[in-house]
Structure formats: structure tokens, C-alpha cells
Design a protein around this motif. Sequence first.
Motif, mmCIF file in Angstrom:
data_model
loop_
_atom_site.group_PDB
_atom_site.id
_atom_site.type_symbol
_atom_site.label_atom_id
_atom_site.label_comp_id
_atom_site.label_asym_id
_atom_site.label_seq_id
_atom_site.Cartn_x
_atom_site.Cartn_y
_atom_site.Cartn_z
ATOM 1 N N PRO A 1 0.811 -1.212 0.000
ATOM 2 C CA PRO A 1 0.000 0.000 0.000
ATOM 3 C C PRO A 1 0.848 1.268 0.000
ATOM 4 C CG PRO A 1 -0.251 -1.212 2.067
ATOM 5 C CD PRO A 1 0.628 -2.014 1.190
ATOM 6 N N GLY A 2 0.432 2.237 -0.802
ATOM 7 C CA GLY A 2 1.134 3.514 -0.870
ATOM 8 C C GLY A 2 2.340 3.515 -1.786
ATOM 9 N N VAL A 3 2.622 2.379 -2.425
ATOM 10 C CA VAL A 3 3.768 2.271 -3.329
ATOM 11 C C VAL A 3 3.240 2.059 -4.743
ATOM 12 C CG1 VAL A 3 5.864 0.975 -3.885
ATOM 13 C CG2 VAL A 3 5.200 1.297 -1.505
ATOM 14 N N PHE A 4 3.689 2.912 -5.654
ATOM 15 C CA PHE A 4 3.260 2.848 -7.053
ATOM 16 C C PHE A 4 4.457 2.447 -7.897
ATOM 17 C CE2 PHE A 4 2.100 5.226 -11.050
ATOM 18 C CZ PHE A 4 1.123 4.325 -11.448
ATOM 19 N N THR A 5 4.385 1.265 -8.494
ATOM 20 C CA THR A 5 5.500 0.750 -9.276
ATOM 21 C C THR A 5 5.076 0.548 -10.718
ATOM 22 O OG1 THR A 5 4.943 -1.559 -8.870
ATOM 23 C CG2 THR A 5 6.378 -0.498 -7.271
ATOM 24 N N GLU A 6 6.046 0.376 -11.574
ATOM 25 C CA GLU A 6 5.833 0.060 -12.986
ATOM 26 C C GLU A 6 4.894 1.044 -13.673
ATOM 27 O OE1 GLU A 6 6.334 -4.695 -12.799
ATOM 28 O OE2 GLU A 6 4.425 -3.898 -12.124
ATOM 29 N N TYR A 7 5.049 2.322 -13.383
ATOM 30 C CA TYR A 7 4.185 3.333 -13.969
ATOM 31 C C TYR A 7 4.490 3.548 -15.447
ATOM 32 C CZ TYR A 7 8.279 6.166 -12.924
ATOM 33 O OH TYR A 7 9.553 6.643 -12.851
ATOM 34 N N ARG A 8 5.607 3.027 -15.939
ATOM 35 C CA ARG A 8 5.925 3.098 -17.360
ATOM 36 C C ARG A 8 5.628 1.782 -18.066
ATOM 37 N NH1 ARG A 8 11.540 6.498 -17.760
ATOM 38 N NH2 ARG A 8 10.932 8.110 -16.307
ATOM 39 N N GLY A 9 4.985 0.886 -17.385
ATOM 40 C CA GLY A 9 4.695 -0.417 -17.961
ATOM 41 C C GLY A 9 5.695 -1.448 -17.479
ATOM 42 N N THR A 10 5.463 -2.689 -17.859
ATOM 43 C CA THR A 10 6.322 -3.763 -17.390
ATOM 44 C C THR A 10 7.627 -3.854 -18.160
ATOM 45 O OG1 THR A 10 5.190 -5.311 -18.840
ATOM 46 C CG2 THR A 10 4.396 -5.130 -16.562
ATOM 47 N N SER A 11 7.808 -3.029 -19.208
ATOM 48 C CA SER A 11 9.047 -3.068 -19.974
ATOM 49 C C SER A 11 10.134 -2.206 -19.337
ATOM 50 C CB SER A 11 8.792 -2.584 -21.404
ATOM 51 O OG SER A 11 8.397 -1.222 -21.379
ATOM 52 N N ASN A 12 9.852 -1.651 -18.174
ATOM 53 C CA ASN A 12 10.809 -0.785 -17.497
ATOM 54 C C ASN A 12 12.054 -1.578 -17.098
ATOM 55 O OD1 ASN A 12 11.996 1.327 -16.185
ATOM 56 N ND2 ASN A 12 10.482 1.470 -14.567
ATOM 57 N N LEU A 13 13.221 -1.042 -17.373
ATOM 58 C CA LEU A 13 14.480 -1.709 -17.049
ATOM 59 C C LEU A 13 15.021 -1.318 -15.691
ATOM 60 C CD1 LEU A 13 16.248 -1.374 -20.499
ATOM 61 C CD2 LEU A 13 15.073 -3.365 -19.565
ATOM 62 N N HIS A 14 14.333 -0.434 -15.003
ATOM 63 C CA HIS A 14 14.812 0.069 -13.724
ATOM 64 C C HIS A 14 13.702 -0.052 -12.685
ATOM 65 C CE1 HIS A 14 18.000 1.613 -16.184
ATOM 66 N NE2 HIS A 14 17.128 2.294 -16.891
ATOM 67 N N ASP A 15 14.090 -0.206 -11.439
ATOM 68 C CA ASP A 15 13.117 -0.309 -10.346
ATOM 69 C C ASP A 15 12.752 1.086 -9.852
ATOM 70 O OD1 ASP A 15 12.930 -3.083 -10.311
ATOM 71 O OD2 ASP A 15 14.696 -3.284 -9.046
ATOM 72 N N GLU A 16 12.033 1.828 -10.649
ATOM 73 C CA GLU A 16 11.597 3.162 -10.250
ATOM 74 C C GLU A 16 10.279 3.031 -9.502
ATOM 75 O OE1 GLU A 16 11.305 5.262 -13.904
ATOM 76 O OE2 GLU A 16 13.455 5.249 -14.246
ATOM 77 N N THR A 17 10.190 3.652 -8.356
ATOM 78 C CA THR A 17 8.971 3.567 -7.555
ATOM 79 C C THR A 17 8.582 4.935 -7.016
ATOM 80 O OG1 THR A 17 10.277 3.040 -5.610
ATOM 81 C CG2 THR A 17 9.373 1.189 -6.819
ATOM 82 N N TYR A 18 7.308 5.110 -6.824
ATOM 83 C CA TYR A 18 6.759 6.267 -6.140
ATOM 84 C C TYR A 18 6.220 5.773 -4.803
ATOM 85 C CZ TYR A 18 6.784 9.506 -10.095
ATOM 86 O OH TYR A 18 7.157 10.350 -11.112
ATOM 87 N N ILE A 19 6.541 6.487 -3.737
ATOM 88 C CA ILE A 19 6.002 6.146 -2.422
ATOM 89 C C ILE A 19 5.270 7.370 -1.899
ATOM 90 C CG2 ILE A 19 6.529 5.443 -0.059
ATOM 91 C CD1 ILE A 19 9.019 4.086 -1.084
ATOM 92 N N ARG A 20 3.988 7.172 -1.609
ATOM 93 C CA ARG A 20 3.128 8.242 -1.107
ATOM 94 C C ARG A 20 3.172 9.486 -1.987
ATOM 95 N NH1 ARG A 20 3.438 8.277 5.498
ATOM 96 N NH2 ARG A 20 2.467 6.265 5.791
ATOM 97 N N GLY A 21 3.263 9.280 -3.286
ATOM 98 C CA GLY A 21 3.217 10.391 -4.233
ATOM 99 C C GLY A 21 4.556 11.033 -4.541
ATOM 100 N N PHE A 22 5.609 10.638 -3.874
ATOM 101 C CA PHE A 22 6.935 11.187 -4.132
ATOM 102 C C PHE A 22 7.714 10.196 -4.998
ATOM 103 C CE2 PHE A 22 5.556 13.293 -0.319
ATOM 104 C CZ PHE A 22 5.978 14.600 -0.504
#
Length: 175
Positions: A90-111
Motif C-alpha cells: 500500500p502507498g507504493v506505485f510501481t511500474e508506472y511506465r509499464g512492465t518493460s521498465n528496465l529500472h526499479d523506479e517507484t513512487y512512495i506516497r506520491g513522491f
Amino acid sequence: MTRTSLGALMLTVVIPSAALSQNVTELEEINVVAEDADGVVEGYIATNTLSGSKTGTALVRLDQTVNVVPADQIEDQGAQSVAEALRYTPGVFTEYRGTSNLHDETYIRGFGYAPRFVDGLAFGRNSFGQMAPWLLERVEVIKGPASVLYGQANPGGIINLATKRPTGDSVRRGR
């Protein structure tokens, strides 16, 4: 100031041997096994964390939100990246560019671009790169301003990756 000798502080208790032989109850052995704060979690529910206070602390004793994704859950989800392992946190938004993303970029609580740490040490200043989740014992997410425990970080939170410890058993991973 008065001084007391050690002999004056000692107390001798004499118990008659007849009293020792009466009503002796033998107790069974009790083994207490505690979960390591950064070690193996049996099942999906972790009780301790090393990330939340940088000391082994029970999750219920922390004043901040810490989510733990253990290795069993990562394996059962079939996660191929840390971002995939954090999909249901909860509160973690991952794979916002789709599953083809090569990096583990995440948003936590909107940041965005939550900093990542490996065993408490910075994984790098940018969001590039991935770590294979089968190398990890647990993924912990510290949310909110408690993330400054690890230095300059965004107020959304941080991700701490706890690596597996050697056990002496041979483990192989096939694709």
C-alpha cells in the motif's frame, strides 16, 4: 561516608536437604525462536525489522509505517524485479511506465524515485539498475518522514533491500 565490607553484604541461605527432595516438579524444556530482524521470515508476516530504526525492533513497537515483503511472498508472486515484488504494497506505485521498465523506479506516497538501500547502504543516487529479487531475503519499505533516518531522502519513503545470508546449502536458480 561509611564503607561496608563485602563480608557484611553476603547472605548465606541454608536449605535442609529434606526440603529439596519434597515436591520436585521437573519442567519440560522450552525453546524460544525469534525472527532475525533482517533474516528469514517464515510465511508472509514479518514481526521484526532492521530498517525501521536501524536496530532489530518489533514492528509493533515502531512509530512509523514499515512494510515488509518476505522472500516467500516474492517467490509466490513470481516477481522478476523489486518493482514487481512491491506491486501489492500500500502507498507504493510501481511500474508506472509499464512492465518493460528496465529500472526499479517507484513512487512512495506520491513522491517519485524513492531511494533504494541494500542492507542499509545506498544503492546509488539515481534510479537506474535492478537487483534480482531471488538474491533478497526481504524488501522493506519505510514510509513518511522516518526515511530521513537514512540521510537525505524524499519524504515519501525509502526502500531497503535485505540480502540473503549464506547458509552452507547449495542453491541454484534456473531460468
